[in-house]
Design a protein around this motif. Structure first.
Motif, mmCIF file in Angstrom:
data_model
loop_
_atom_site.group_PDB
_atom_site.id
_atom_site.type_symbol
_atom_site.label_atom_id
_atom_site.label_comp_id
_atom_site.label_asym_id
_atom_site.label_seq_id
_atom_site.Cartn_x
_atom_site.Cartn_y
_atom_site.Cartn_z
ATOM 1 N N ILE A 23 0.845 -1.205 0.000
ATOM 2 C CA ILE A 23 0.000 0.000 0.000
ATOM 3 C C ILE A 23 0.879 1.254 0.000
ATOM 4 O O ILE A 23 0.661 2.190 -0.777
ATOM 5 C CB ILE A 23 -0.951 -0.012 1.219
ATOM 6 C CG1 ILE A 23 -1.923 -1.200 1.099
ATOM 7 C CG2 ILE A 23 -1.721 1.302 1.336
ATOM 8 C CD1 ILE A 23 -2.673 -1.523 2.368
ATOM 9 N N ILE A 24 1.906 1.247 0.832
ATOM 10 C CA ILE A 24 2.807 2.408 0.907
ATOM 11 C C ILE A 24 3.570 2.572 -0.412
ATOM 12 O O ILE A 24 3.892 3.680 -0.829
ATOM 13 C CB ILE A 24 3.804 2.279 2.087
ATOM 14 C CG1 ILE A 24 3.072 1.968 3.378
ATOM 15 C CG2 ILE A 24 4.619 3.565 2.247
ATOM 16 C CD1 ILE A 24 1.995 2.948 3.750
ATOM 17 N N GLU A 25 3.847 1.459 -1.081
ATOM 18 C CA GLU A 25 4.512 1.505 -2.383
ATOM 19 C C GLU A 25 3.699 2.332 -3.372
ATOM 20 O O GLU A 25 4.239 3.186 -4.067
ATOM 21 C CB GLU A 25 4.594 0.078 -2.923
ATOM 22 C CG GLU A 25 5.978 -0.435 -3.182
ATOM 23 C CD GLU A 25 5.903 -1.868 -3.650
ATOM 24 O OE1 GLU A 25 6.217 -2.739 -2.828
ATOM 25 O OE2 GLU A 25 5.515 -2.123 -4.807
ATOM 26 N N VAL A 26 2.414 2.037 -3.437
ATOM 27 C CA VAL A 26 1.549 2.774 -4.364
ATOM 28 C C VAL A 26 1.570 4.259 -4.016
ATOM 29 O O VAL A 26 1.747 5.122 -4.887
ATOM 30 C CB VAL A 26 0.100 2.234 -4.318
ATOM 31 C CG1 VAL A 26 -0.804 3.053 -5.209
ATOM 32 C CG2 VAL A 26 0.073 0.778 -4.732
ATOM 33 N N LEU A 27 1.417 4.559 -2.713
ATOM 34 C CA LEU A 27 1.441 5.967 -2.289
ATOM 35 C C LEU A 27 2.794 6.594 -2.637
ATOM 36 O O LEU A 27 2.868 7.739 -3.085
ATOM 37 C CB LEU A 27 1.193 6.076 -0.784
ATOM 38 C CG LEU A 27 -0.148 5.547 -0.273
ATOM 39 C CD1 LEU A 27 -0.230 5.698 1.244
ATOM 40 C CD2 LEU A 27 -1.302 6.282 -0.936
ATOM 41 N N SER A 28 3.863 5.839 -2.455
ATOM 42 C CA SER A 28 5.213 6.371 -2.707
ATOM 43 C C SER A 28 5.413 6.729 -4.167
ATOM 44 O O SER A 28 6.064 7.715 -4.486
ATOM 45 C CB SER A 28 6.273 5.338 -2.308
ATOM 46 O OG SER A 28 6.326 5.219 -0.920
ATOM 47 N N ILE A 29 4.873 5.900 -5.046
ATOM 48 C CA ILE A 29 5.052 6.177 -6.471
ATOM 49 C C ILE A 29 4.161 7.339 -6.896
ATOM 50 O O ILE A 29 4.557 8.197 -7.678
ATOM 51 C CB ILE A 29 4.749 4.918 -7.312
ATOM 52 C CG1 ILE A 29 5.770 3.817 -6.976
ATOM 53 C CG2 ILE A 29 4.773 5.233 -8.798
ATOM 54 C CD1 ILE A 29 5.477 2.485 -7.636
ATOM 55 N N LYS A 30 2.944 7.371 -6.338
ATOM 56 C CA LYS A 30 1.968 8.350 -6.811
ATOM 57 C C LYS A 30 2.126 9.745 -6.197
ATOM 58 O O LYS A 30 1.785 10.740 -6.832
ATOM 59 C CB LYS A 30 0.540 7.831 -6.518
ATOM 60 C CG LYS A 30 0.138 6.659 -7.410
ATOM 61 C CD LYS A 30 -0.111 7.141 -8.826
ATOM 62 C CE LYS A 30 -0.633 6.020 -9.717
ATOM 63 N NZ LYS A 30 -0.631 6.441 -11.119
ATOM 64 N N CYS A 31 2.601 9.817 -4.939
ATOM 65 C CA CYS A 31 2.646 11.120 -4.267
ATOM 66 C C CYS A 31 3.831 11.950 -4.745
ATOM 67 O O CYS A 31 4.899 11.425 -5.024
ATOM 68 C CB CYS A 31 2.744 10.942 -2.762
ATOM 69 S SG CYS A 31 1.216 10.396 -2.040
ATOM 70 N N LYS A 32 3.613 13.256 -4.786
ATOM 71 C CA LYS A 32 4.665 14.135 -5.272
ATOM 72 C C LYS A 32 5.708 14.440 -4.206
ATOM 73 O O LYS A 32 6.816 14.843 -4.513
ATOM 74 C CB LYS A 32 4.046 15.439 -5.781
ATOM 75 C CG LYS A 32 3.313 15.268 -7.105
ATOM 76 C CD LYS A 32 3.391 16.545 -7.942
ATOM 77 C CE LYS A 32 2.906 16.313 -9.357
ATOM 78 N NZ LYS A 32 1.435 16.282 -9.461
ATOM 79 N N SER A 33 5.324 14.302 -2.903
ATOM 80 C CA SER A 33 6.287 14.656 -1.857
ATOM 81 C C SER A 33 6.281 13.628 -0.729
ATOM 82 O O SER A 33 5.330 12.864 -0.578
ATOM 83 C CB SER A 33 5.947 16.024 -1.276
ATOM 84 O OG SER A 33 4.750 15.919 -0.543
ATOM 85 N N VAL A 34 7.354 13.622 0.023
ATOM 86 C CA VAL A 34 7.454 12.711 1.168
ATOM 87 C C VAL A 34 6.335 13.012 2.164
ATOM 88 O O VAL A 34 5.720 12.102 2.725
ATOM 89 C CB VAL A 34 8.824 12.867 1.868
ATOM 90 C CG1 VAL A 34 8.877 12.021 3.126
ATOM 91 C CG2 VAL A 34 9.938 12.456 0.927
ATOM 92 N N ALA A 35 6.060 14.317 2.350
ATOM 93 C CA ALA A 35 4.996 14.700 3.276
ATOM 94 C C ALA A 35 3.674 14.068 2.837
ATOM 95 O O ALA A 35 2.879 13.615 3.667
ATOM 96 C CB ALA A 35 4.869 16.215 3.336
ATOM 97 N N GLY A 36 3.439 14.043 1.538
ATOM 98 C CA GLY A 36 2.225 13.435 1.005
ATOM 99 C C GLY A 36 2.153 11.954 1.340
ATOM 100 O O GLY A 36 1.109 11.454 1.770
ATOM 101 N N VAL A 37 3.266 11.235 1.142
ATOM 102 C CA VAL A 37 3.288 9.796 1.442
ATOM 103 C C VAL A 37 3.023 9.572 2.923
ATOM 104 O O VAL A 37 2.193 8.731 3.299
ATOM 105 C CB VAL A 37 4.655 9.171 1.080
ATOM 106 C CG1 VAL A 37 4.620 7.667 1.329
ATOM 107 C CG2 VAL A 37 5.030 9.462 -0.358
ATOM 108 N N LEU A 38 3.715 10.350 3.767
ATOM 109 C CA LEU A 38 3.553 10.190 5.217
ATOM 110 C C LEU A 38 2.120 10.486 5.638
ATOM 111 O O LEU A 38 1.503 9.716 6.380
ATOM 112 C CB LEU A 38 4.506 11.131 5.961
ATOM 113 C CG LEU A 38 5.959 10.667 6.052
ATOM 114 C CD1 LEU A 38 6.815 11.731 6.705
ATOM 115 C CD2 LEU A 38 6.042 9.352 6.832
ATOM 116 N N GLY A 39 1.588 11.596 5.120
ATOM 117 C CA GLY A 39 0.235 12.001 5.478
ATOM 118 C C GLY A 39 -0.773 10.936 5.105
ATOM 119 O O GLY A 39 -1.604 10.536 5.927
#
Ligand SMILES: Nc1ncnc2c1ncn2[C@@H]1O[C@H](COP(=O)(O)OP(=O)(O)O)[C@@H](O)[C@H]1O
Ligand SMILES: [Mg+2]
Lengths: 275, 241
Positions: free
Chosen positions: A176-192
């Motif tokens: 799940i975090i992988e998908v967020l990591s690829i799709k999000c533009k920033s680290v803050a976005g992935v963390l959030g």
């Protein structure tokens, strides 16, 4: 080609100091867990499930740390391996090579799964050692969701199942975090979004318990609904599975893992890199 | 003469805007081809398509006669490139970064790969600084490490996206000499972009001027009618009017 890609990915994992810090942090996490265990042992009987002994500390400590420390480690691994490399342009040099992106993704996934396995094995070894040295030795121990006391052979059997599902839940969380990591533009976005996901899980669990409040907690239907929630699986499901209660958590983890792995694969091998 | 990069009626739409409009051109073997246009003209976008990072909305690109989109792995086998800036692991030495990337040289055994790393470090003049962390490199050194990286797979074509960005005059001179010697010694074809006609572009034998995704002018240096003193820069500006 595949072997080179695996070594290539493996090397990159160990290049990252933060990954190594995470592995060292497991030691600290174990000592925190130990401190906790020594405290609760004072107020507990040897036959209580909360009593930590040489036989069960590796289970109680993982139970405590799975949802918190381990998920945090998974988020770190994924952000470094997927978000940083993919979004910050490091992988651009790799994608321009005459290699198969599909194989690269598989190599990356295998290396990730292997390192998560290593993480959980390090935890197992450290917690077993700590327990042997410091905690009271017993020849039998209670187990989660099981009546009575169990000897070492039962504990081993329970542990293998427990660790297996814990591992699978971490892989699933990772997907799940992988998908967020690829799709999000920033680290803050992935963390959030990662924290948001965990939060949503809690809301879902309380909603289920509210909806089905007339059923006992271990009712098959309640467990089935809760099996969709990764947080529930980590908090209770793994122990239910290990105790032989139900396999629904195993199936739900496999299904969620496959769904998010497919999404992540499609995002990673997209014909337009970072368009 | 052999066509190394063949761009055929290529268009690219991003966010509903046509960023590249029906471009057609060839880069021939032995060329040092300058791909020149103002910021936002579409240079990076075209180079990304040529290196398989993104795919054209229309048209086709061939490298060494092989369709990049259809047969990516084979087409890119002999291509080296820097697109935008090269991104390395900052807390790792330059040499280790290259040794890691050399693993992508499929079909080369490890001994050859390690030898290749030393060879390219030597070529770009980073042999002595190879054991320094990349974070301590100057911009020029990072750019050279990027070029070293692009040479790892014995490329016959090297694509460089604005390589002179951030270089001081000395760095520019070194880069120019490096490209010339690589072109001569290893028979490498270069395709180099820039947003201005800087010092670097003077080594080109062929130019493609683009603006807003369209080709404005293609030709070799001799076909530009240039007064001795009215230099390329002004001719370029004329075309961009
Ligand atoms: N990912 C993207 N999404 C939408 N538009 C983009 C994207 N990347 C570039 N563009 C637009 O495409 C045009 C060409 O960009 P680019 O190829 O980077 O130009 P250059 O490299 O010549 O400066 C610019 O107008 C830019 O704003
Ligand atoms: Mg650009």
């Amino acid at each position: 080609m595949f072997k080179s890609l695996i070594i290539y990915e493996f090397e990159k994992f160990w290049f990252k100091k933060i990954n190594i810090v995470c592995l060292i942090a497991i030691l600290i996490v174990n000592f925190l867990s130990l401190k906790f265990a020594l405290q609760s042992n004072k107020a507990a009987e040897m036959t209580d499930i909360v009593f930590s002994s040489s036989l069960n500390f590796h289970i109680t400590s993982l139970q405590e740390m799975l949802l918190t420390a381990f998920n945090a480690i998974i988020i770190t691994f994924c952000i470094l391996s997927f978000h940083e490399e993919y979004r910050k342009g490091n992988l651009r040099m790799t994608f321009m090579r005459g290699i198969s992106i599909r194989k690269l993704y598989i190599a990356k996934s295998l290396v990730m799964n292997l390192n998560i396995l290593l993480t959980i094995l390090i935890h197992l070894i450290i917690s077993l050692l700590i327990a042997l040295i410091i905690l009271p030795k017993t020849s039998s121990s209670p187990l989660y969701f099981k009546e009575g006391l169990y000897t070492i052979s039962d504990v081993v059997f329970f542990s293998i199942r427990y660790y297996f599902l814990a591992y699978l839940s971490l892989l699933t969380f990772g997907s799940i975090i992988e998908v967020l990591s690829i799709k999000c533009k920033s680290v803050a976005g992935v963390l959030g979004l990662s924290l948001g996901f965990v939060f949503l899980n809690f809301i879902y669990i309380s909603y289920v318990s509210f909806l089905l409040k007339d059923y006992p907690i271990s009712d098959p239907m309640v467990l089935k609904y809760n099996s969709i929630s990764l947080v529930f699986v980590q908090a209770k499901g793994a122990a239910y599975f290990a105790a032989g209660f139900t396999d629904v958590f195993l199936y739900s983890m496999i299904i969620i893992y496959l769904i998010f792995k497919s999404l992540s694969y499609l995002a990673f091998t997209n014909k337009n890199y970072l368009e | 003469m052999k066509s190394m990069i063949e761009v055929q009626n290529v268009s690219k739409t991003l966010n509903k805007r046509k960023v590249i409009q029906n471009m057609t051109f060839n880069v021939m073997k032995g060329d040092i081809c300058g791909f020149i246009g103002p910021n936002g003209a579409g240079k990076t976008t075209l180079m990304k398509m040529a290196t398989g990072l993104i795919k054209p909305s229309e048209g086709e690109i061939f490298i060494n006669g092989i369709n990049v989109q259809r047969d990516r792995e084979k087409a890119l086998f002999e291509v080296g490139a820097i697109i935008e800036v090269p991104v390395f692991f900052e807390y790792i030495t330059g040499r280790k970064n290259l040794r890691n990337l050399a693993r992508l040289n499929i079909g080369m055994d490890r001994k050859e790969q390690l030898k290749k790393v030393e060879e390219v470090l030597e070529l770009v003049g980073l042999k002595d600084r190879g054991n320094d962390l990349v974070k301590n490199y100057s911009l020029g050194m990072k750019q050279r490490l990027g070029i070293a990286q692009s040479l790892l797979n014995n490329p016959s074509i090297v694509i460089l996206d604005e390589p002179s960005n951030g270089l001081d005059p000395i760095g520019m001179k070194e880069l120019r000499e490096l490209i010339l010697s690589l072109a001569k010694e290893f028979d490498i074809t270069f395709f180099i972009s820039s947003h201005l006609l800087d010092e670097l572009q003077k080594i080109c034998n062929k130019y493609i001027f683009i603006k807003e995704g369209c080709i404005k002018w293609i030709g070799d240096v001799n076909s530009l009618v240039i007064d001795k003193e009215k230099d390329l820069e002004e001719v370029f500006l004329d075309f961009m009017e």
